[in-house]
Design an enzyme around this catalytic site. Structure first.
Site, mmCIF file in Angstrom:
data_model
loop_
_atom_site.group_PDB
_atom_site.id
_atom_site.type_symbol
_atom_site.label_atom_id
_atom_site.label_comp_id
_atom_site.label_asym_id
_atom_site.label_seq_id
_atom_site.Cartn_x
_atom_site.Cartn_y
_atom_site.Cartn_z
ATOM 1 N N GLY A 1 -40.001 -42.558 -10.696
ATOM 2 C CA GLY A 1 -40.333 -42.234 -11.502
ATOM 3 C C GLY A 1 -39.205 -41.230 -12.471
ATOM 4 N N SER A 2 -39.665 -39.921 -13.137
ATOM 5 C CA SER A 2 -38.944 -39.428 -14.201
ATOM 6 C C SER A 2 -37.579 -38.786 -13.770
ATOM 7 C CB SER A 2 -39.307 -38.497 -14.485
ATOM 8 O OG SER A 2 -39.701 -37.514 -14.417
ATOM 9 N N GLU B 1 -35.636 -44.627 -7.822
ATOM 10 C CA GLU B 1 -35.829 -45.527 -8.682
ATOM 11 C C GLU B 1 -36.584 -45.298 -9.840
ATOM 12 O OE1 GLU B 1 -36.592 -47.585 -11.559
ATOM 13 O OE2 GLU B 1 -38.528 -48.490 -9.920
ATOM 14 N N THR C 1 -38.056 -34.949 -12.180
ATOM 15 C CA THR C 1 -38.350 -34.945 -11.159
ATOM 16 C C THR C 1 -37.675 -35.753 -9.925
ATOM 17 O OG1 THR C 1 -41.050 -35.357 -12.424
ATOM 18 C CG2 THR C 1 -40.702 -36.456 -10.118
ATOM 19 N N GLY C 2 -36.961 -36.846 -9.786
ATOM 20 C CA GLY C 2 -36.413 -37.546 -8.966
ATOM 21 C C GLY C 2 -34.913 -36.153 -8.427
ATOM 22 N N CYS D 1 -40.220 -48.921 -16.945
ATOM 23 C CA CYS D 1 -39.742 -48.415 -16.970
ATOM 24 C C CYS D 1 -38.260 -48.882 -17.256
ATOM 25 C CB CYS D 1 -38.621 -47.923 -15.095
ATOM 26 S SG CYS D 1 -39.382 -48.887 -13.910
#
Length: 480
Positions: free
Chosen positions: A228-229, A250, A232-233, A284
């Protein structure tokens, strides 16, 4: 009473409802399509408890590995049997074309087949310590793997992590994306029909800031897998740090392709179509920057403009070239980034705004030139059908431009001189480099990034070892 079709969470081998139901919209029409049970903290705790019971029972880890092979192959077969129905749901909830949705479930099945072939080959080593000792290693499951899946390719990315986790003997709790959670339920149906033990796989649809946050900080989480973004990661990693929970991350990308002077322009244009306009650019590893040798720059700009302006645009069920973005928020975000780029002085060759007159979330295929290399549109991920084309004069300049962001997911090189192409590829910053075809590779090829693109690898044999931990056992076999 609602007339929308309902979907459910899958916890401890059973389909469960909820007090609240989340409405899922069709991105092509901006109309309600279905609804799904909205999981809460109690559901998350129940799923984690079920996964822990499965781990503690040894139902996955103490059987002969050949049993896990059988399960994974059965899951793949069941996914294929469900593909036609599942693909239509994915197309309607996510916006992607029906053909792409079918391909996504085909890829999901391939992940289970691929890792089925490895489930009985996770072998340790013997270490010589002399005649008085026997010493060996084994690869043990992590335990409970918490996996948070993004909205752009939900079934495929779910399978990408779920298959190796199960192959290694882990139980899994999956958090689906709120805006595109429906098609993933078909993977649970496949697991159920394949006869997986209760608690081996659990699926929750809930708010990321509530359910997702609770899962990643849960005392029973032995591993976190997130796609994800970047923001957020980063939040998840801060949570993971509290318990030192191993993680695979990732994250985003701002990937560049370098087009050398001797490149085959037909290959370049084919890869532009796939690299930035596939899935409306919501990838991505999209080719979001095209760095072109100045001698071919005008030609590539014109060919790309013609490609963009000739694309068919429409609902995914019609299999057009370009489908809608996944949500109104995403459309507004992409359009705002384009507007800021124009205000900052970039040239919009084509596109730059939403498709007028449409109720759905359609963004025009967009091409920018004359972009400052320190600008937002050159440095930050757009996650839409937006390409920046920029000239270069030397190999060193091209590499500096390609490497000149905080990301490092993938990169590409187009060149008929393979010695220069390989030399360039080795100098590019990223976990995967494509030469003469963007998205070359498959489920067999390791994938992951460096820098703000994350760490750890998915896909290929290498990914399997993210889902195990090495144990060493040393045995004294003679008395003192």
């Amino acid at each position: 009473m609602s007339t929308l079709e309902r979907y459910y969470n899958y916890i401890d081998g059973a389909w469960t409802g909820a007090d609240n139901w989340r409405v899922v919209l069709d991105p092509a029409t901006d109309e309600p399509y279905a609804e799904i049970a909205d999981a809460g903290i109690d559901d998350a705790d129940a799923a984690m408890a079920a996964a822990r019971r499965c781990v503690d029972s040894g139902a996955l880890s103490t059987v002969r590995p050949a049993q896990r092979v059988t399960w994974l192959l059965a899951i793949a077969e069941e996914i294929r049997a469900l593909t036609e129905d599942a693909a239509l749901v994915l197309c309607r909830e996510n916006g992607k074309s029906l053909d792409v949705a079918r391909g996504e479930f085909e890829e999901a099945a391939r992940y289970f087949e691929y890792y089925a072939g490895m489930a009985d080959k996770i072998e340790g080593t013997s270490i010589p310590l002399g005649d008085d000792y026997v010493d060996f290693t084994s690869h043990e499951p992590m335990g409970v793997s918490v996996q948070i899946v993004p909205w752009n390719f939900p079934p495929s990315i779910c399978a990408r992590s779920l298959a190796p986790a199960l192959a290694a003997g882990n139980a899994v709790v999956i958090k689906s994306p709120e805006i595109s959670p429906l098609a993933m339920t078909f993977l649970m149906t496949a697991c159920e029909r394949a006869g997986l033990p209760k608690g081996a796989v659990n699926l929750l649809c809930g708010k990321g800031s509530v359910v997702g946050s609770h899962l990643v900080s849960h005392r029973d989480a032995n591993q976190i897998v997130f796609t994800g973004s970047v923001p957020t990661g980063q939040r998840i990693l801060r949570e993971a740090a509290e318990r030192a929970t191993p993680s695979v991350m990732e994250l985003g990308g701002k990937s560049a392709a370098i087009v050398h002077a001797d490149a085959d322009i037909e290959q370049v244009i084919d890869s532009v179509k796939a690299g930035i306009f596939f899935n409306a650019g919501q990838v991505c590893s999209a080719m979001s920057r095209l760095l072109v040798h100045r001698s071919r720059y005008d030609e590539v700009v014109e060919r790309t403009r013609a490609l963009a302006e000739g694309m068919s645009i429409g609902p995914g069920v019609d299999n057009p070239d370009l489908t809608p973005l996944v949500s109104r928020d995403q459309l507004e975000r992409v359009e705002a980034m384009c507007r800021r780029a124009i205000e900052a002085g970039a040239t919009c060759v084509t596109g730059g705004e939403r498709v007028s007159g449409s109720r759905g979330y359609f963004m025009q295929p967009t091409v920018f030139t004359h972009v400052a290399t320190d600008s937002e549109i050159f440095q930050e991920e757009v996650f839409g059908p937006v390409l920046v084309i920029h000239p270069f004069d030397s190999e060193d300049e091209a590499i500096a431009l390609a490497n000149g962001t905080a990301f490092g997911l993938v990169a590409g090189v187009f060149d008929s001189q393979l010695d220069r192409a390989l030399r360039t590829a080795r100098r590019l910053r990223g976990g995967q480099v494509f030469i003469n075809e963007w998205f070359a590779g498959g489920v067999e090829t390791p994938f992951g990034g460096v820098g703000l693109s994350g760490f750890g690898r998915e896909k290929g044999q290498e990914a399997l070892y993210s889902y195990v931990q090495t144990r060493n056992i040393a045995v004294r076999i003679k008395g003192a």
